[in-house]
Motif scaffolding. Structure first.
Motif, PDB file in Angstrom:
ATOM      1  N   ILE A 189      57.431  54.433  44.841  1.00 15.43           N
ATOM      2  CA  ILE A 189      57.168  53.114  45.448  1.00 15.43           C
ATOM      3  C   ILE A 189      56.347  52.245  44.505  1.00 15.43           C
ATOM      4  CG2 ILE A 189      55.764  51.969  47.234  1.00 15.43           C
ATOM      5  CD1 ILE A 189      56.696  54.192  49.169  1.00 15.43           C
ATOM      6  N   THR A 190      55.274  52.808  43.970  1.00 12.21           N
ATOM      7  CA  THR A 190      54.355  51.979  43.181  1.00 12.21           C
ATOM      8  C   THR A 190      54.925  51.606  41.810  1.00 12.21           C
ATOM      9  OG1 THR A 190      53.252  54.049  42.527  1.00 12.21           O
ATOM     10  CG2 THR A 190      52.223  52.761  44.296  1.00 12.21           C
ATOM     11  N   GLU A 191      56.019  52.236  41.434  1.00 13.48           N
ATOM     12  CA  GLU A 191      56.601  51.855  40.142  1.00 13.48           C
ATOM     13  C   GLU A 191      57.749  50.845  40.283  1.00 13.48           C
ATOM     14  OE1 GLU A 191      56.770  55.567  37.882  1.00 13.48           O
ATOM     15  OE2 GLU A 191      54.611  55.738  38.215  1.00 13.48           O
ATOM     16  N   LYS A 192      57.912  50.328  41.474  1.00 12.79           N
ATOM     17  CA  LYS A 192      58.894  49.269  41.701  1.00 12.79           C
ATOM     18  C   LYS A 192      58.221  47.892  41.554  1.00 12.79           C
ATOM     19  CE  LYS A 192      61.498  51.931  45.149  1.00 12.79           C
ATOM     20  NZ  LYS A 192      62.854  52.099  44.583  1.00 12.79           N
ATOM     21  N   SER A 193      59.031  46.893  41.286  1.00 10.02           N
ATOM     22  CA  SER A 193      58.497  45.523  41.232  1.00 10.02           C
ATOM     23  C   SER A 193      58.356  44.959  42.645  1.00 10.02           C
ATOM     24  CB  SER A 193      59.435  44.630  40.420  1.00 10.02           C
ATOM     25  OG  SER A 193      60.604  44.365  41.183  1.00 10.02           O
ATOM     26  N   ALA A 194      57.633  43.870  42.761  1.00  9.98           N
ATOM     27  CA  ALA A 194      57.461  43.224  44.075  1.00  9.98           C
ATOM     28  C   ALA A 194      58.815  42.841  44.657  1.00  9.98           C
ATOM     29  CB  ALA A 194      56.578  41.986  43.915  1.00  9.98           C
ATOM     30  N   THR A 195      59.688  42.311  43.837  1.00  9.85           N
ATOM     31  CA  THR A 195      61.012  41.893  44.312  1.00  9.85           C
ATOM     32  C   THR A 195      61.798  43.084  44.850  1.00  9.85           C
ATOM     33  OG1 THR A 195      60.966  40.148  42.647  1.00  9.85           O
ATOM     34  CG2 THR A 195      63.104  40.648  43.617  1.00  9.85           C
ATOM     35  N   GLU A 196      61.758  44.191  44.133  1.00  9.43           N
ATOM     36  CA  GLU A 196      62.455  45.395  44.586  1.00  9.43           C
ATOM     37  C   GLU A 196      61.858  45.905  45.905  1.00  9.43           C
ATOM     38  OE1 GLU A 196      63.508  47.024  40.048  1.00  9.43           O
ATOM     39  OE2 GLU A 196      61.716  47.763  41.099  1.00  9.43           O
ATOM     40  N   LEU A 197      60.542  45.928  45.989  1.00 10.77           N
ATOM     41  CA  LEU A 197      59.891  46.407  47.218  1.00 10.77           C
ATOM     42  C   LEU A 197      60.238  45.519  48.408  1.00 10.77           C
ATOM     43  CD1 LEU A 197      56.386  47.264  45.707  1.00 10.77           C
ATOM     44  CD2 LEU A 197      57.983  48.905  46.755  1.00 10.77           C
ATOM     45  N   LEU A 198      60.250  44.213  48.169  1.00 11.97           N
ATOM     46  CA  LEU A 198      60.531  43.288  49.277  1.00 11.97           C
ATOM     47  C   LEU A 198      61.958  43.460  49.770  1.00 11.97           C
ATOM     48  CD1 LEU A 198      58.514  40.231  48.028  1.00 11.97           C
ATOM     49  CD2 LEU A 198      58.178  41.442  50.215  1.00 11.97           C
ATOM     50  N   SER A 199      62.848  43.744  48.858  1.00 15.33           N
ATOM     51  CA  SER A 199      64.222  43.975  49.280  1.00 15.33           C
ATOM     52  C   SER A 199      64.278  45.175  50.233  1.00 15.33           C
ATOM     53  CB  SER A 199      65.072  44.172  48.020  1.00 15.33           C
ATOM     54  OG  SER A 199      66.199  44.939  48.310  1.00 15.33           O
ATOM     55  N   VAL A 233      50.261  37.841  37.810  1.00 18.10           N
ATOM     56  CA  VAL A 233      50.543  38.860  36.793  1.00 18.10           C
ATOM     57  C   VAL A 233      51.377  39.901  37.524  1.00 18.10           C
ATOM     58  CG1 VAL A 233      48.528  38.420  35.368  1.00 18.10           C
ATOM     59  CG2 VAL A 233      48.344  40.056  37.237  1.00 18.10           C
ATOM     60  N   CYS A 234      52.461  40.361  36.897  1.00 19.65           N
ATOM     61  CA  CYS A 234      53.435  41.159  37.629  1.00 19.65           C
ATOM     62  C   CYS A 234      54.383  41.877  36.666  1.00 19.65           C
ATOM     63  CB  CYS A 234      54.214  40.245  38.576  1.00 19.65           C
ATOM     64  SG  CYS A 234      54.964  38.835  37.716  1.00 19.65           S
ATOM     65  N   HIS A 235      55.498  42.405  37.206  1.00 28.57           N
ATOM     66  CA  HIS A 235      56.339  43.297  36.401  1.00 28.57           C
ATOM     67  C   HIS A 235      57.736  42.779  36.062  1.00 28.57           C
ATOM     68  CE1 HIS A 235      53.521  46.569  36.170  1.00 28.57           C
ATOM     69  NE2 HIS A 235      53.277  46.458  37.463  1.00 28.57           N
ATOM     70  N   SER A 236      58.048  41.529  36.401  1.00 26.35           N
ATOM     71  CA  SER A 236      59.368  41.006  36.043  1.00 26.35           C
ATOM     72  C   SER A 236      59.392  39.486  36.173  1.00 26.35           C
ATOM     73  CB  SER A 236      60.451  41.599  36.966  1.00 26.35           C
ATOM     74  OG  SER A 236      60.291  41.087  38.283  1.00 26.35           O
ATOM     75  N   VAL A 237      60.399  38.881  35.554  1.00 32.22           N
ATOM     76  CA  VAL A 237      60.562  37.429  35.711  1.00 32.22           C
ATOM     77  C   VAL A 237      60.905  37.104  37.169  1.00 32.22           C
ATOM     78  CG1 VAL A 237      61.792  35.374  34.946  1.00 32.22           C
ATOM     79  CG2 VAL A 237      61.298  37.170  33.308  1.00 32.22           C
ATOM     80  N   ALA A 238      61.643  37.991  37.811  1.00 35.39           N
ATOM     81  CA  ALA A 238      61.963  37.757  39.230  1.00 35.39           C
ATOM     82  C   ALA A 238      60.673  37.681  40.052  1.00 35.39           C
ATOM     83  CB  ALA A 238      62.874  38.871  39.753  1.00 35.39           C
ATOM     84  N   ASP A 239      59.704  38.534  39.734  1.00 35.15           N
ATOM     85  CA  ASP A 239      58.421  38.489  40.448  1.00 35.15           C
ATOM     86  C   ASP A 239      57.655  37.197  40.137  1.00 35.15           C
ATOM     87  OD1 ASP A 239      59.100  40.959  41.390  1.00 35.15           O
ATOM     88  OD2 ASP A 239      57.331  42.010  40.627  1.00 35.15           O
ATOM     89  N   ILE A 240      57.712  36.766  38.879  1.00 34.44           N
ATOM     90  CA  ILE A 240      57.087  35.475  38.528  1.00 34.44           C
ATOM     91  C   ILE A 240      57.675  34.379  39.415  1.00 34.44           C
ATOM     92  CG2 ILE A 240      57.042  33.640  36.804  1.00 34.44           C
ATOM     93  CD1 ILE A 240      56.616  35.583  34.622  1.00 34.44           C
ATOM     94  N   LYS A 241      58.984  34.367  39.506  1.00 34.70           N
ATOM     95  CA  LYS A 241      59.649  33.295  40.259  1.00 34.70           C
ATOM     96  C   LYS A 241      59.305  33.383  41.743  1.00 34.70           C
ATOM     97  CE  LYS A 241      64.045  30.978  40.959  1.00 34.70           C
ATOM     98  NZ  LYS A 241      65.403  30.796  40.441  1.00 34.70           N
ATOM     99  N   LEU A 242      59.362  34.598  42.282  1.00 37.64           N
ATOM    100  CA  LEU A 242      59.039  34.818  43.699  1.00 37.64           C
ATOM    101  C   LEU A 242      57.672  34.237  44.058  1.00 37.64           C
ATOM    102  CD1 LEU A 242      59.480  36.644  46.380  1.00 37.64           C
ATOM    103  CD2 LEU A 242      58.057  38.321  45.175  1.00 37.64           C
ATOM    104  N   VAL A 243      56.651  34.609  43.292  1.00 42.94           N
ATOM    105  CA  VAL A 243      55.279  34.223  43.645  1.00 42.94           C
ATOM    106  C   VAL A 243      55.018  32.756  43.296  1.00 42.94           C
ATOM    107  CG1 VAL A 243      52.831  34.721  43.287  1.00 42.94           C
ATOM    108  CG2 VAL A 243      54.493  36.606  43.341  1.00 42.94           C
ATOM    109  N   THR A 244      55.520  32.310  42.133  1.00 46.30           N
ATOM    110  CA  THR A 244      55.256  30.929  41.714  1.00 46.30           C
ATOM    111  C   THR A 244      55.929  29.939  42.662  1.00 46.30           C
ATOM    112  OG1 THR A 244      55.182  31.722  39.440  1.00 46.30           O
ATOM    113  CG2 THR A 244      55.313  29.347  39.756  1.00 46.30           C
ATOM    114  N   LYS A 245      57.110  30.258  43.100  1.00 49.12           N
ATOM    115  CA  LYS A 245      57.793  29.373  44.048  1.00 49.12           C
ATOM    116  C   LYS A 245      56.957  29.196  45.320  1.00 49.12           C
ATOM    117  CE  LYS A 245      62.064  28.760  46.615  1.00 49.12           C
ATOM    118  NZ  LYS A 245      63.468  29.151  46.773  1.00 49.12           N
TER     119      LYS A 245
END
Lengths: 542, 542
Positions: free
Chosen positions: A51-61, A268-280
């Protein structure tokens, strides 16, 4: 009056005592690379490690599909953050029971009516710079160890409203104005790649915790590199969005009323998808928590940048020459971009062009520091003095180096006018270069030993101009003692930073450090910046 | 050194001499209401009178269909502006030949390939505050009578790019920080409704010229009421858009580096359609002239506000009680809005609710003035002193009244923090009132005799908070000596403004003055503000 040492000792003990005994490490971890400890210590289940080695986007999915519960996810990150803290000293509060209770509540809501928002059930840690109701906001000052907030900062409200769960608070350095994380109150936060190296700062608690995968992301803050230095030194993705678009209520500052350079917030995060998720979410805050007068409520734009991109490459600002691995990282990035088809074979233009600053970067740094400390840092000194704690020597060194003194208002006006002129000059240069994005160093080195006087210029330039920028780790890049050998013939410039930055470098000592690049775009084009970053990531990291 | 009087005399003569003899008036006009002079002097053709009495939107429709040529329109406004200047002294430059040449060029382009842009062929006058290549920008200072600009201000570039033709420059008061228009350099600009009254300021040249229909619109500027006072006192439509959205390159200021309260630009004109036409271009400037670092490039949004509107009504700020016609105008507006069906008969809410300020307006005014003059007006005094010209007494009076002194940076920080807190408080009050727009006085009087110390508070409040606001003339409203009789029993507040504002009022003397209201919305909702203004205009002026 209780001594500042005694207050600090109680505060630090309180964090450790809040960690359940099931997650206590036996003894101090050995070795300088502690990233393996969560895996090797035997305190986490395989599922929790997964679980903890997944990105925020993956976890949210998975949280949104119901294949993971919020309790599972929260418990896993609480475990890993507890272990991380014992390795690198990155927390100022650990809020386990409350977080799990909220996670259980969210799981119940989910079962009845689905997710409450885009961050449903996701735990996150909160920098000691954001007010959180019922918790202290210390900014690393002993005097503020019991300064309890009555309400949540806007961004904490935003994430909670989106379904996220705050479960810990993270360290920052005394004052917030250091690119490392150390204070009399909380001690020193270490870098998980090399505990002899700085975690970066001011969001060093965030960077090292996310680096250890103890939180899926953190919303760090940045007025001179404080998101980007920890992202860089911990090998993470990160963004400093346009400061004017960020809601700032509940961001504590030592000197309210300084309006020349504004603080920004970004993940600060683990992927561009996470950057986009949080910044949006950050930039669309007004849709969730309403308008507030500290931010421009500019609607988020879904963009797709053009197919053919023209990059500017700024390898050196003329003040501090980046160390060999950084220069090689920039060259290899440029080569990858060209190879990837960004060069038009049938036209004289290329996809990557050299970019030169239209001003003296040392002069801009002087302006920047004087704008940071318009009163001569009087407020900072007063807060520290109130409990007798000394100012951190690294911080004082910068005040001396940039000759920080109280300004008169006419002097301030001159600096403000200079800042405006620098903005004008830079955008003229940008237009003349006709580029879509600029690639440049993050810092002039891939991390630093503790207390080393880092040159902020490659970060702080984008604060004084308010250009958004991202940090992109080059995942395949490994510092090599032969290829990245020290250039013994280099003659440093006549400034204290360049000499020290050159002298300190040793490719063997740096061998374990991650290497990142920085990508920059003009103000208010955060959407395009993220899109460009995604393209560079695809090219350089796939 | 040439005396300042001699320089002033030459500058004033040069404007008059630039007017062709065909448009010279014989002798000075008689009477205090000079609005009829263009019609009665016999120097303009019936067609020219017809043209100059159309709105910008109407003229553009004819210019775009080809039923009017740009030469016809430009010639007509050159005629009327020349006559207006001889009545009210509103110009600092008259650029006839150049304007006609450009109009002829645009007519040729039109014949070949259609209009060059949304303002194709429309003449406009430019305030002496915008840089215009080859012309002086004086700000009413004798010292700057020959300060020739090398480039056009961004907004001048914008309008030219859209097809408009600058044909004259308009007066502003010495310093720009007066709500009337008088300087040692250009003399005094008069109000066309009553030459004994102020034209308003600082865009008094714009307001009185457009009031005389000598320009279809002007893009005025406003840091404390400078668009809105001239609009109000000349019975015009006007808007001060959110300052942060306005491109500011080439707007000259005496004190660059003051960043707490920013200047805005917006039209004074003859209809809501004209407000929308010009404001949309100003806020979309980046699409025409590119991004610039002085403005937020927020895309223009086409909006339609909801059918049912809830208005706040602020009749009195607790400092200066508006004179009887203003209070009646507000009451009648509220009654009209209620009558027009904005009141829901079946619910306890009404369409118009009383609104109270969440702070002491005198205290806010003190903050505002101290933020305007953070150096104690040192720069202003230095520019005036350089030629020996005295500061205007009306300006000095305000400096004394608000006890303007040089600030220290810690004092400035406190004021900046206070401004931020006022913004927070005001928006909380706005949310609590749950209103769609606020209706309030423009000034506490429908115009003033020359040199009267006007209370800025109803204007400057929206500058310090950066809330966009419009000025709407009530076309059917006539000041009546009986209905609007002076309240002799009124006991003024303990401040110098309230007493004078009450004492000066005489309904007979004010009988010819137009009456306007002000409509306000939160920052960055300029689009909704214009839409609301259109609705109120339909209800009150149809």
């Amino acid at each position: 009056m209780e001594s500042f040492q005694s207050i600090a000792s109680s505060c630090q003990s309180a964090v450790l005592e809040a960690i359940p005994s099931k997650w206590r490490l036996q003894g101090r971890p050995e070795g300088t690379d502690v990233r393996h400890i969560p895996r090797s210590c035997g305190l986490m289940t395989p599922q929790q490690l997964l679980i903890t080695e997944k990105s925020a986007t993956e976890l949210l999915s998975e949280l949104h599909s119901g294949s993971l519960t919020s309790v599972e996810v929260t418990e896993a990150f609480c475990a890993r953050a507890a272990i991380a803290h014992q390795c690198i000293n990155c927390l100022t509060a650990y809020i386990y029971e409350e977080a799990i209770a909220r996670a259980a509540e969210l799981d119940e809501i989910f079962a009845k009516s689905g997710p409450v928002g885009p961050l449903h059930g996701l735990p996150f840690a909160v920098k000691d710079y954001y007010q959180m109701k019922g918790h202290a906001t210390t900014l690393g000052y002993v005097a503020w160890h019991s300064k309890i907030a009555l309400t949540d900062a806007s961004i904490v409200q935003l994430f909670k409203k989106c379904g996220a769960i705050p479960f810990a608070r993270t360290t920052m350095p005394q004052t917030g104005m250091m690119l490392q994380t150390v204070s009399n109150l909380w001690g020193r936060t270490l870098n998980p790649y090399n505990t002899g190296f700085s975690a970066g700062g001011s969001s060093g608690g965030d960077g090292s915790l996310v680096g250890m995968r103890g939180s899926p992301f953190c919303a760090s803050t940045d007025i001179g590199g404080s998101i980007r230095a920890p992202a860089t030194f911990n090998g993470l993705y990160g963004i400093r969005p346009t400061a004017e678009r960020i809601p700032k209520n509940g961001l504590v500052t030592t000197a309210p009323g300084q309006v020349s350079i504004k603080v920004s917030s970004g993940p600060v995060c683990h992927s561009v998808a996470d950057i986009k998720l949080v910044t949006k979410l950050l930039l669309s805050h007004f849709e969730y928590i309403g308008y507030e007068s500290t931010a421009v409520p500019m609607p988020w734009r879904e963009v797709k940048v053009k197919e053919k991109l023209r990059f500017g490459l700024l390898k050196y600002d003329g003040v501090v020459k980046p160390q060999p691995p950084i220069l090689r990282a920039l060259d290899e990035t440029a080569a990858s971009l060209k190879r990837a088809g960004h060069e038009d074979l049938f036209s004289p233009t290329t996809a990557v062009v050299e970019f030169e600053l239209p001003f003296d970067a040392w002069d801009v740094a002087l302006t920047t520091w004087r704008l940071y400390f318009q009163t001569g840092a009087a407020e900072v000194k007063a807060v520290a003095a109130s409990t007798g704690e000394p100012l951190m020597s690294n911080f004082s060194w910068y005040l001396d180096t940039f000759d920080i003194k109280p300004l008169t208002v006419p002097e301030l006006f001159q600096l403000n006018a200079k800042q405006a002129e620098n903005k004008r000059q830079f955008f003229e240069a940008w237009k003349a270069a006709n580029i879509d994005a600029l690639i440049c160093p993050c810092a002039p080195s891939a991390g630093f030993p503790h207390d080393f006087p880092v040159w902020w210029g490659y970060f702080s330039l984008w604060n004084v101009l308010d250009y958004p920028s991202t940090i992109l780790p080059l995942k395949g890049f490994k510092i090599d003692p032969v290829i990245d050998a020290k250039d013994f013939k280099y003659v440093p410039k006549e400034n204290v930073f360049d000499k020290m930055n050159w002298e300190v470098y040793d490719p063997v000592l740096w061998g374990n450090q991650p290497v990142c690049i920085q990508i920059v775009r003009p103000p208010y084009t955060d959407e395009e910046l993220i899109d460009v970053t995604e393209r560079v990531d695809e090219i350089c990291n796939s």
